[in-house]
Design a protein around this motif. Structure first.
Motif, mmCIF file in Angstrom:
data_model
loop_
_atom_site.group_PDB
_atom_site.id
_atom_site.type_symbol
_atom_site.label_atom_id
_atom_site.label_comp_id
_atom_site.label_asym_id
_atom_site.label_seq_id
_atom_site.Cartn_x
_atom_site.Cartn_y
_atom_site.Cartn_z
ATOM 1 N N GLU A 8 -4.947 3.216 6.490
ATOM 2 C CA GLU A 8 -5.245 3.150 5.064
ATOM 3 C C GLU A 8 -6.365 2.149 4.847
ATOM 4 O O GLU A 8 -6.343 1.054 5.404
ATOM 5 C CB GLU A 8 -4.014 2.719 4.281
ATOM 6 C CG GLU A 8 -4.278 2.679 2.795
ATOM 7 C CD GLU A 8 -3.053 2.339 1.975
ATOM 8 O OE1 GLU A 8 -3.183 2.320 0.743
ATOM 9 O OE2 GLU A 8 -1.991 2.075 2.557
ATOM 10 N N SER B 273 0.822 -1.211 0.000
ATOM 11 C CA SER B 273 0.000 0.000 0.000
ATOM 12 C C SER B 273 0.857 1.263 0.000
ATOM 13 O O SER B 273 0.527 2.245 -0.655
ATOM 14 C CB SER B 273 -0.936 0.000 1.206
ATOM 15 O OG SER B 273 -0.189 -0.108 2.396
ATOM 16 N N LEU C 155 -4.269 9.902 0.032
ATOM 17 C CA LEU C 155 -2.870 9.482 -0.037
ATOM 18 C C LEU C 155 -1.968 10.564 0.545
ATOM 19 O O LEU C 155 -1.127 11.130 -0.133
ATOM 20 C CB LEU C 155 -2.496 9.175 -1.484
ATOM 21 C CG LEU C 155 -3.326 8.095 -2.140
ATOM 22 C CD1 LEU C 155 -3.008 7.994 -3.616
ATOM 23 C CD2 LEU C 155 -3.094 6.766 -1.448
ATOM 24 N N ALA D 46 0.982 4.018 -2.834
ATOM 25 C CA ALA D 46 0.664 5.399 -2.435
ATOM 26 C C ALA D 46 1.772 6.352 -2.853
ATOM 27 O O ALA D 46 1.500 7.470 -3.299
ATOM 28 C CB ALA D 46 0.427 5.474 -0.929
ATOM 29 N N SER E 15 -7.786 2.459 -3.691
ATOM 30 C CA SER E 15 -7.261 3.143 -2.509
ATOM 31 C C SER E 15 -8.298 4.175 -2.082
ATOM 32 O O SER E 15 -8.430 5.220 -2.698
ATOM 33 C CB SER E 15 -5.937 3.827 -2.826
ATOM 34 O OG SER E 15 -4.949 2.872 -3.111
ATOM 35 N N SER F 131 -8.576 5.671 1.024
ATOM 36 C CA SER F 131 -8.033 6.714 1.900
ATOM 37 C C SER F 131 -7.292 7.778 1.103
ATOM 38 O O SER F 131 -6.666 7.475 0.084
ATOM 39 C CB SER F 131 -7.059 6.105 2.905
ATOM 40 O OG SER F 131 -7.698 5.166 3.718
#
Length: 189
Positions: free
Chosen positions: A112, A69, A106, A73, A102, A104
């Motif tokens: 996350e 992740s 960044l 990100a 994704s 959330s």
């Protein structure tokens, strides 16, 4: 996702992989040895001649000592606290159709959230190194998921939430006839 968006995501991932490798002064051969991914494949990914699978990205991120992740990100970096649905980065594994959104922002926050869709019959393995730097929970929203960590298999049904244990080799498998959708919550160790 449009072809242009996918191309931009692939270029961002390729650039980030090269930056991470060069920041460590590693040759392609050294990264290949550390990750278990062939030198030829790494070279093709860095030149945008091949799109990496989820498994390959997991191996590369583990070799860098980064959660997958975080690696993604960094490739998709943004500093906002709000990210609208249409602006959330989506990555699709070209081999399996596994889709990872994704959710959330960044911005380097401690939590996350990822929205994942795993097609029916698809199996995605990850090495323990992909989990070494994070705590993770899986919340199954729809479908069925067999999650194996080390030698232990967990059968998840819609609504179930699993907190992962110590880092070990893991496999996400959708045994059902329909896609499985789940949320992954990650925090750094």
């Amino acid at each position: 996702m449009s072809e242009t968006d996918e191309s931009g995501a692939a270029q961002a991932i390729a650039a980030r992989l090269k930056i991470e490798r060069e920041a460590r002064s590693w040759s392609l051969s050294e990264l290949a040895e550390r990750s278990g991914v062939s030198k030829a494949m790494i070279s093709k990914i860095e030149r945008c001649e091949a799109s990496p699978t989820a498994t390959v990205l997991g191996r590369l991120s583990g070799a860098f000592g980064l959660p997958l992740s975080v690696l993604l990100a960094l490739a998709e970096r943004a500093g906002e606290r709000l990210v609208r649905h249409d602006a959330q980065p989506v990555w699709t594994d070209p081999e399996t159709g596994y889709t990872r959104r994704s959710v959330s922002p960044l911005n380097g926050g401690h939590l996350e959230l990822l929205d994942v869709i795993l097609p029916a019959g698809v199996r995605v393995p990850y090495p323990a190194s992909a989990f070494a730097f994070q705590h993770q929970q899986i919340w199954l929203l729809e479908g069925h998921l067999d999650f194996t960590e080390g030698g232990r298999r967990h059968r998840l049904e819609a609504g179930d939430c699993l907190q992962l244990g110590a880092p070990s080799d893991c496999v996400f498998f959708n045994p059902g006839p329909d896609a499985a959708r789940y949320v992954i919550a990650l925090t750094r160790r």
